[in-house]
Write a protein that holds these residues in place. Structure first.
Motif, mmCIF file in Angstrom:
data_model
loop_
_atom_site.group_PDB
_atom_site.id
_atom_site.type_symbol
_atom_site.label_atom_id
_atom_site.label_comp_id
_atom_site.label_asym_id
_atom_site.label_seq_id
_atom_site.Cartn_x
_atom_site.Cartn_y
_atom_site.Cartn_z
ATOM 1 N N UNK A 112 0.816 -1.216 0.000
ATOM 2 C CA UNK A 112 0.000 0.000 0.000
ATOM 3 C C UNK A 112 0.845 1.259 0.000
ATOM 4 N N UNK A 113 1.937 1.258 0.786
ATOM 5 C CA UNK A 113 2.817 2.428 0.835
ATOM 6 C C UNK A 113 3.453 2.702 -0.522
ATOM 7 N N UNK A 118 3.499 6.014 -5.619
ATOM 8 C CA UNK A 118 3.424 6.062 -7.080
ATOM 9 C C UNK A 118 2.209 6.850 -7.555
ATOM 10 N N UNK A 119 1.105 6.777 -6.798
ATOM 11 C CA UNK A 119 -0.098 7.529 -7.173
ATOM 12 C C UNK A 119 0.068 9.017 -6.881
ATOM 13 N N UNK A 184 2.974 -6.610 -10.059
ATOM 14 C CA UNK A 184 1.610 -6.154 -9.796
ATOM 15 C C UNK A 184 1.588 -4.773 -9.154
ATOM 16 N N UNK A 185 2.637 -4.462 -8.400
ATOM 17 C CA UNK A 185 2.691 -3.176 -7.706
ATOM 18 C C UNK A 185 3.053 -2.037 -8.649
ATOM 19 N N UNK A 213 -5.123 -3.510 -1.664
ATOM 20 C CA UNK A 213 -5.951 -4.533 -1.013
ATOM 21 C C UNK A 213 -6.178 -5.714 -1.950
ATOM 22 N N UNK A 214 -6.477 -5.417 -3.205
ATOM 23 C CA UNK A 214 -6.712 -6.474 -4.194
ATOM 24 C C UNK A 214 -5.455 -7.318 -4.408
ATOM 25 N N UNK A 215 -4.299 -6.662 -4.516
ATOM 26 C CA UNK A 215 -3.049 -7.374 -4.777
ATOM 27 C C UNK A 215 -2.734 -8.355 -3.657
ATOM 28 N N UNK A 216 -2.871 -7.907 -2.417
ATOM 29 C CA UNK A 216 -2.574 -8.778 -1.278
ATOM 30 C C UNK A 216 -3.573 -9.930 -1.210
#
Length: 233
Positions: A112-113, A118-119, A184-185, A213-216
């Motif tokens: 998430x961090x 990146x966003x 994915x990140x 959340x989706x990636x994890x």
């Protein structure tokens, strides 16, 4: 009058001699100036590649003397490195803490961090494409050694600790799992224009939280249907 002129000249020479080498005179040696240079560098490097941005251009954007770039950072490359460190440093420190400390690693927080950075800092993915992935990228070696290795390079150690806790399967290749997490990140942000056009997504903080959340969940629960009665183990 002549003696007064000689005395004034000697005083000026003494003041210059006491001045540290490379340090311009005046009151510009403040944290505010350093921050202004970093901000100007981010704005310019987001628009153009490393070779196309000059020290004078950065100083002009920051409205300071070009000598202050050399004083605070040594040269343009030093400024570039400091710009990356300021943005990515906190995430890298967290990754190091997870891989070395006795605390339980939290992949959800780590992923998430990274995604939030990146966003919030869209120049970082553009920099990766232009200066790292490109064939003649000016910062490939530095980025790989000083940033990628300290972030993604620590993932296998973090996953190994998760395996000890029974969170990660014993048969997984941890290096390939780390590579999958990095893919994915990073990819949605590196390919932002295509992602937004093809999938109609808006890359912002809300998207970063949702994607993390989706990636994890995808990593630990898979894409197949859940067994009856609850989550996958």
């Amino acid at each position: 009058m002549a003696m007064r002129g000689i005395g004034k000249k000697r005083a000026n020479q003494t003041a210059r001699a006491r001045r540290r080498p490379g340090r311009p005179g005046g009151a510009g040696h403040t944290e505010a100036v350093r921050e202004a240079l970093l901000r100007a560098a981010r704005e310019l490097f987001a628009q153009r590649d490393f070779r196309a941005v000059s020290v004078r251009g950065i100083a002009a954007r920051a409205k300071v003397n070009p000598a202050l770039v050399h004083y605070h950072f040594g040269d343009k490359r030093g400024l570039y490195r400091a710009m990356l460190q300021q943005t990515l440093g906190p995430v890298l420190q967290r990754a190091q803490a997870f891989s070395e400390s006795g605390s339980e690693p939290d992949l959800r927080e780590l992923v998430g961090n990274i995604m939030r950075v990146l966003a919030q800092e869209p120049w970082v993915p553009r920099l990766i494409v232009r200066e790292v992935l490109a064939e003649e990228g000016a910062f490939r070696d530095i980025f790989a050694r000083e940033f990628a290795a300290k972030g993604g390079g620590r993932l296998p150690a973090i996953l190994a600790r998760e395996r000890e806790r029974g969170v990660v399967r014993q048969d997984l290749d941890l290096t390939l799992t780390a590579l999958s997490i990095m893919s994915m990140t990073l990819f949605p942000f590196v390919a932002q224009p295509v992602v937004e056009q093809v999938f109609g997504l808006r890359i912002d903080d809300a998207f970063a939280r949702r994607l993390a959340e989706h990636t994890v969940r995808l990593l630990f629960e898979g894409a197949g249907p859940r067994p009856r009665g609850g989550k996958r183990k």
